[in-house]
Motif scaffolding. Structure first.
Motif, short mmCIF file in Angstrom:
data_model
loop_
_atom_site.label_atom_id
_atom_site.label_comp_id
_atom_site.label_asym_id
_atom_site.label_seq_id
_atom_site.Cartn_x
_atom_site.Cartn_y
_atom_site.Cartn_z
N ALA A 58 0.83 -1.21 0.00
CA ALA A 58 0.00 0.00 0.00
C ALA A 58 0.87 1.26 0.00
O ALA A 58 0.55 2.23 -0.69
CB ALA A 58 -0.94 -0.01 1.21
N LEU A 59 1.97 1.25 0.75
CA LEU A 59 2.87 2.40 0.77
C LEU A 59 3.50 2.63 -0.59
O LEU A 59 3.64 3.77 -1.04
CB LEU A 59 3.95 2.22 1.83
CG LEU A 59 3.58 2.61 3.25
CD1 LEU A 59 4.65 2.18 4.24
CD2 LEU A 59 3.35 4.12 3.36
N ARG A 60 3.88 1.54 -1.27
CA ARG A 60 4.49 1.68 -2.60
C ARG A 60 3.50 2.22 -3.62
O ARG A 60 3.90 2.78 -4.65
CB ARG A 60 5.06 0.35 -3.08
CG ARG A 60 6.33 -0.07 -2.35
CD ARG A 60 7.06 -1.16 -3.12
NE ARG A 60 6.29 -2.38 -3.21
CZ ARG A 60 6.33 -3.36 -2.31
NH1 ARG A 60 7.11 -3.25 -1.25
NH2 ARG A 60 5.62 -4.46 -2.47
N SER A 61 2.20 2.05 -3.34
CA SER A 61 1.19 2.51 -4.30
C SER A 61 0.82 3.98 -4.10
O SER A 61 -0.03 4.50 -4.81
CB SER A 61 -0.08 1.65 -4.15
OG SER A 61 -0.77 1.96 -2.95
N GLU B 6 4.35 10.05 -2.87
CA GLU B 6 5.08 10.45 -1.67
C GLU B 6 4.68 11.85 -1.20
O GLU B 6 4.58 12.11 0.00
CB GLU B 6 6.58 10.41 -1.94
CG GLU B 6 7.45 10.70 -0.73
CD GLU B 6 7.39 9.63 0.33
OE1 GLU B 6 7.69 9.95 1.50
OE2 GLU B 6 7.05 8.48 0.00
N LEU B 7 4.45 12.76 -2.13
CA LEU B 7 4.15 14.15 -1.76
C LEU B 7 2.77 14.30 -1.15
O LEU B 7 2.59 14.93 -0.11
CB LEU B 7 4.29 15.07 -2.98
CG LEU B 7 3.83 16.51 -2.79
CD1 LEU B 7 4.69 17.21 -1.72
CD2 LEU B 7 3.88 17.27 -4.11
N THR B 8 1.76 13.73 -1.80
CA THR B 8 0.38 14.00 -1.42
C THR B 8 -0.30 12.87 -0.65
O THR B 8 -1.30 13.09 0.01
CB THR B 8 -0.47 14.30 -2.67
OG1 THR B 8 -0.52 13.11 -3.49
CG2 THR B 8 0.13 15.45 -3.47
N GLY B 9 0.23 11.65 -0.78
CA GLY B 9 -0.42 10.50 -0.16
C GLY B 9 -1.55 9.93 -1.00
O GLY B 9 -2.15 8.92 -0.63
N ALA B 10 -1.87 10.56 -2.16
CA ALA B 10 -2.86 9.99 -3.06
C ALA B 10 -2.29 8.72 -3.69
O ALA B 10 -1.08 8.49 -3.69
CB ALA B 10 -3.21 11.00 -4.16
N TYR B 11 -3.17 7.87 -4.23
CA TYR B 11 -2.69 6.70 -4.95
C TYR B 11 -1.93 7.14 -6.20
O TYR B 11 -2.25 8.16 -6.82
CB TYR B 11 -3.85 5.79 -5.33
CG TYR B 11 -4.50 5.11 -4.16
CD1 TYR B 11 -3.91 4.02 -3.54
CD2 TYR B 11 -5.72 5.57 -3.65
CE1 TYR B 11 -4.50 3.40 -2.46
CE2 TYR B 11 -6.32 4.96 -2.56
CZ TYR B 11 -5.71 3.87 -1.97
OH TYR B 11 -6.30 3.27 -0.88
N CYS B 12 -0.92 6.35 -6.56
CA CYS B 12 -0.09 6.68 -7.72
C CYS B 12 -0.86 6.47 -9.02
O CYS B 12 -1.82 5.69 -9.09
CB CYS B 12 1.17 5.83 -7.74
SG CYS B 12 2.27 6.12 -6.35
N ARG B 13 -0.40 7.12 -10.06
CA ARG B 13 -0.99 6.97 -11.39
C ARG B 13 -0.99 5.51 -11.84
O ARG B 13 -1.91 5.05 -12.52
CB ARG B 13 -0.23 7.84 -12.39
CG ARG B 13 -0.78 7.79 -13.81
CD ARG B 13 0.11 8.54 -14.79
NE ARG B 13 -0.36 8.41 -16.16
CZ ARG B 13 -1.14 9.28 -16.77
NH1 ARG B 13 -1.53 10.36 -16.13
NH2 ARG B 13 -1.54 9.09 -18.01
N THR B 14 0.04 4.75 -11.47
CA THR B 14 0.14 3.35 -11.91
C THR B 14 -0.99 2.49 -11.37
O THR B 14 -1.23 1.39 -11.89
CB THR B 14 1.49 2.75 -11.45
OG1 THR B 14 1.63 2.95 -10.03
CG2 THR B 14 2.65 3.41 -12.17
N GLU B 15 -1.70 2.96 -10.34
CA GLU B 15 -2.80 2.19 -9.76
C GLU B 15 -4.13 2.47 -10.43
O GLU B 15 -5.11 1.75 -10.21
CB GLU B 15 -2.93 2.51 -8.26
CG GLU B 15 -1.67 2.30 -7.44
CD GLU B 15 -1.29 0.83 -7.36
OE1 GLU B 15 -2.20 0.00 -7.15
OE2 GLU B 15 -0.10 0.53 -7.52
#
Length: 292
Positions: A129-132, A135-144
Motif C-alpha cells: 500500500a505504501l508503494r502505491s 510520496e508528496l500528497t499521499g494519493a494513490y499513484c498513477r500506476t494504480e
C-alpha cells in the motif's frame, strides 16, 4: 487496497513491527522457562493472558481500525489466543513437576509460526500500500489507476453498479509556483488531497493523475450523485485558504472538476478522456467550476 492515508500506513507498519517483536520476545522467554526452567511471567497463567501480553495489548487496543478488517487479522487473534492456552497448559505441567507433553510443545511451536506468517502477510499488505502512494500528497499513484478503473468497469458491466469518475485540477498552481516557489505549490497539492479526503465518501479514492491533476473514483454514483459529491468538494475548496507565512499571508484554494460516468463498453482511457474534456471546459470558462 488499504484505504489509509500515508501517515496512518506508516504508523500501522511501525506498530506492526513492534507488535511482532513483542511476540517474538514473549515466545523466546517462554522457551527459556520450558527448557531452562527460568522464572515465568505470572500473567501467562491468567485466563486472559492473551490480552495481558504486550502483543495482546496492541491487538485488542491500539491496532489501527483499518487493519482489523484485513484478511488474516481475526485468524491471527484466534491463533494468538490458542498459543497462550497451550502455553498455560505447558506451564501448568511444569508447576506440577510433570513432563512437558510433546504434542502440546509441538502445537506451541507451530502456532507461533502461523502467527508470524499472519503478521508477515499484514506487513506485506502495508508495504504494498505504501508503494502505491504518491510520496508528496499521499494519493494513490498513477500506476494504480487503470487496474482500479478496469475492476470498477467490470462491476458496472456485470453487477449494474454505477461508477462516476472525476478529474480535478488545482486552479492557478503554475502562478503559485512562479510567484511563491515550488515548496508552496507542493504544500498546496498536499492540502488539496487532505481536503478531498475530508469531503469525499468512504469508498471514494484519490489518484494523482499528473502534475496538479487528480482522478477521483466515485463507486456507486450516477451523474446526479457524482455532481452532488463534486459540488460539496468544490464549495469546500472555495472556502479554504492556505496560510503559507502566518495568518497575514494566505492563498485562495480553488479547483476545477470534470465529471463523467465510467462506461464499461469503451476503454477506460476513453472514459477518462470524457472527464478530461469536461475539465478542459471548466478551466476554459474561468475555473472554480464543476462540469459533467
Amino acid at each position: 487496497m488499504l484505504n489509509m492515508n500515508i501517515a496512518t500506513l506508516r504508523s500501522a507498519l511501525e506498530q506492526l513491527d513492534q507488535a511482532t517483536q513483542h511476540h517474538l520476545e514473549w515466545h523466546a522467554n517462554l522457551l527459556r522457562v520450558v527448557i531452562c526452567r527460568l522464572p515465568r511471567d505470572p500473567n501467562d497463567l491468567a485466563p486472559d493472558a492473551h490480552r495481558l501480553c504486550r502483543f495482546g495489548q496492541w491487538y485488542y487496543g491500539r491496532a489501527a481500525s483499518e487493519l482489523r478488517s484485513q484478511p488474516g487479522f481475526q485468524e491471527m487473534g484466534a491463533q494468538h489466543q490458542r498459543v497462550h492456552e497451550v502455553a498455560a497448559g505447558i506451564l501448568g505441567d511444569i508447576d506440577r513437576l510433570q513432563t512437558v507433553d510433546r504434542h502440546a510443545f509441538n502445537e506451541l511451536m507451530v502456532g507461533s509460526m502461523l502467527m508470524r506468517r499472519h503478521l508477515e502477510q499484514l506487513r506485506r499488505g502495508l508495504r504494498l500500500a505504501l508503494r502505491s502512494r504518491d510520496e508528496l500528497t499521499g494519493a494513490y499513484c498513477r500506476t494504480e489507476i487503470f487496474a482500479e478503473l478496469r475492476r470498477r468497469a467490470e462491476a458496472v458491466k456485470h453487477l449494474g453498479e454505477n461508477c462516476a469518475i472525476c478529474l480535478m485540477d488545482i486552479d492557478g498552481l503554475k502562478d503559485v509556483n512562479r510567484t511563491h516557489g515550488h515548496m508552496i505549490g507542493d504544500a498546496l497539492l498536499a492540502e488539496s488531497v487532505r481536503l478531498l479526503r475530508e469531503h469525499l465518501r468512504g469508498d471514494d479514492k484519490v489518484f494523482r493523475y499528473g502534475g496538479d491533476e487528480f482522478l477521483v473514483t466515485l463507486p456507486g454514483a450516477d451523474l446526479a450523485v457524482g455532481q452532488a459529491v463534486v459540488a460539496r468538494v468544490r464549495d469546500a475548496f472555495a472556502r479554504r485558504e492556505l496560510f503559507v507565512a502566518g495568518p497575514s499571508f494566505a492563498l485562495p484554494l480553488t479547483a476545477s472538476f470534470g465529471l463523467a460516468l465510467l462506461d464499461p463498453d469503451i476503454r477506460v482511457e476513453d472514459s477518462i478522456d470524457r472527464a478530461a474534456q469536461a475539465l478542459l471546459l471548466a478551466k476554459t470558462v474561468g475555473g472554480n467550476r464543476a462540469i459533467c
